[in-house]
Design an enzyme around this catalytic site. Structure first.
Site, mmCIF file in Angstrom:
data_model
loop_
_atom_site.group_PDB
_atom_site.id
_atom_site.type_symbol
_atom_site.label_atom_id
_atom_site.label_comp_id
_atom_site.label_asym_id
_atom_site.label_seq_id
_atom_site.Cartn_x
_atom_site.Cartn_y
_atom_site.Cartn_z
ATOM 1 N N PRO A 1 -57.131 9.773 55.404
ATOM 2 C CG PRO A 1 -55.123 10.182 56.189
ATOM 3 C CD PRO A 1 -55.807 9.176 55.846
ATOM 4 C CD GLU A 2 -60.919 11.878 50.908
ATOM 5 O OE1 GLU A 2 -61.440 12.819 50.529
ATOM 6 O OE2 GLU A 2 -61.106 10.710 50.434
ATOM 7 C CE LYS B 1 -56.542 14.890 49.906
ATOM 8 N NZ LYS B 1 -56.319 14.091 48.907
ATOM 9 N NE ARG C 1 -55.537 6.386 43.730
ATOM 10 C CZ ARG C 1 -54.628 6.991 43.010
ATOM 11 N NH1 ARG C 1 -54.927 7.572 41.844
ATOM 12 N NH2 ARG C 1 -53.338 7.186 43.632
#
Length: 298
Positions: free
Chosen positions: A2-3, A61, A281
DNA sequence: ACCGGTCCCTGTTAGC
DNA sequence: TGCTAACAGGGACCGG
């Protein structure tokens, strides 16, 4: 993940399907889901019982429901979902159910979160730094205290684009780090950062203080465009009784140019997209369209 | 004030 | 086949 577009889709769903319904019972299935609520799980449950959310607001967010003089704050983390269910819509209960709010009409709101980075909390409201309404859907110039340090996002009508461009260029870091910094501009995560950088033909390690004003404007416009497109795709895909973060975006399959596309040909030049390690990441780039700067910063 | 590294957490997948 | 390690990643937190 979810962004901004996914969270906005959830906010819109709560706005249309939850407001005005009174909470009659609260079950906290996992205490750490309310770790940022000061009074602990029992206080969380007791405070909410008998109250009625009157608005759904989002900044970046972060998402919150206005309840009396406070906010029920939600952050979905990586895997959080807020599921609105009608009376009788029982189905199989998720093993990752963290919090359940039962509503006066027999329906409920479930907070489900597999990876547990998300949380719920009741928090006080504080004035916004610029005196303008707090976020998307807000009528008042207040935000939850947890959100006070979060910058306005790119779809916020009260955002100051010129000031943001200047602030980015004052930073001494790499452009992708800056895009991911929620205190500078909120709502952008790894997926939309990579997509925006590809569109703007910028390498993630480009130092922010070497970027020209039009380059910063280009990458911010790109981020706003790609998030608007995802919002348009996701906003159509859930029905009246089901607000689902993961199901919200049919966008991912069709429209991602670089994120998760390693090995596939760049749509502009045909060079294979590469996935590189970045900040523990990943970053996805076209090595031809987004050449590495000589003195990159991470 | 800014910057960058570490850690939190769990299910899935890759590799030995 | 069965185990372990790596991986996904937003953001709080901390030391420089």
């Amino acid at each position: 993940m979810p962004e901004l577009p996914e969270v906005e889709t959830v906010r819109d769903g709560l706005d249309r399907h939850l407001l005005g319904r009174t909470i009659v019972e609260v079950e906290v299935r996992r205490d750490s889901a309310v770790r940022r609520h000061d009074g602990g799980p029992d206080d969380f449950a007791a405070w909410l019982t008998g109250r009625t959310p009157r608005a759904a607001v989002r900044r970046g967010k972060y998402l919150w429901l206005l309840v009396d003089d406070s906010a029920l704050v939600a952050h979905l983390g990586m895997s959080g979902q807020l599921l609105v269910r009608a009376r009788g819509d029982e189905g199989a209960e998720s093993p990752h159910l963290r919090v359940r709010l039962r509503l006066d009409d027999g329906g409920r709101l479930d907070f489900v979160d597999q990876r547990t980075f998300g949380h719920l909390a009741v928090r006080p409201l504080v004035p916004t730094s610029d005196g303008a309404p707090g976020g998307h859907g807000a009528a008042d110039a207040v935000v939850p205290d947890l959100v006070a340090h979060i910058a306005r996002d790119l779809l916020d009508p009260h955002g100051d684009r010129a000031a943001l461009v200047a602030a980015v260029r004052r930073r001494r870091t790499g452009i992708k780090r800056a895009l991911l910094d929620q205190g500078l501009v909120s709502g952008i995560g790894n997926i939309y950062a990579d997509e925006a950088l590809w569109r703007a033909r910028l390498h993630y390690a480009r130092p922010t203080d070497t970027l020209h004003r039009p380059e910063v404007e280009r990458v911010l416009d790109s981020a706003a465009e790609v998030m608007r497109a995802a919002l348009a795709a996701g906003g159509t895909s859930f029905d009246a009784l089901y607000v689902n973060v993961n199901g919200a975006s049919g966008y991912f399959d069709r429209s991602l140019e670089v994120y998760g596309q390693q090995g596939r040909a760049c749509r502009r030049c045909g060079t294979p997209i590469r996935r590189e390690a970045f900040m523990n990441r990943s970053a996805h780039i076209c090595p031809h369209c987004q050449p590495r700067p000589r003195h990159g910063r991470y």
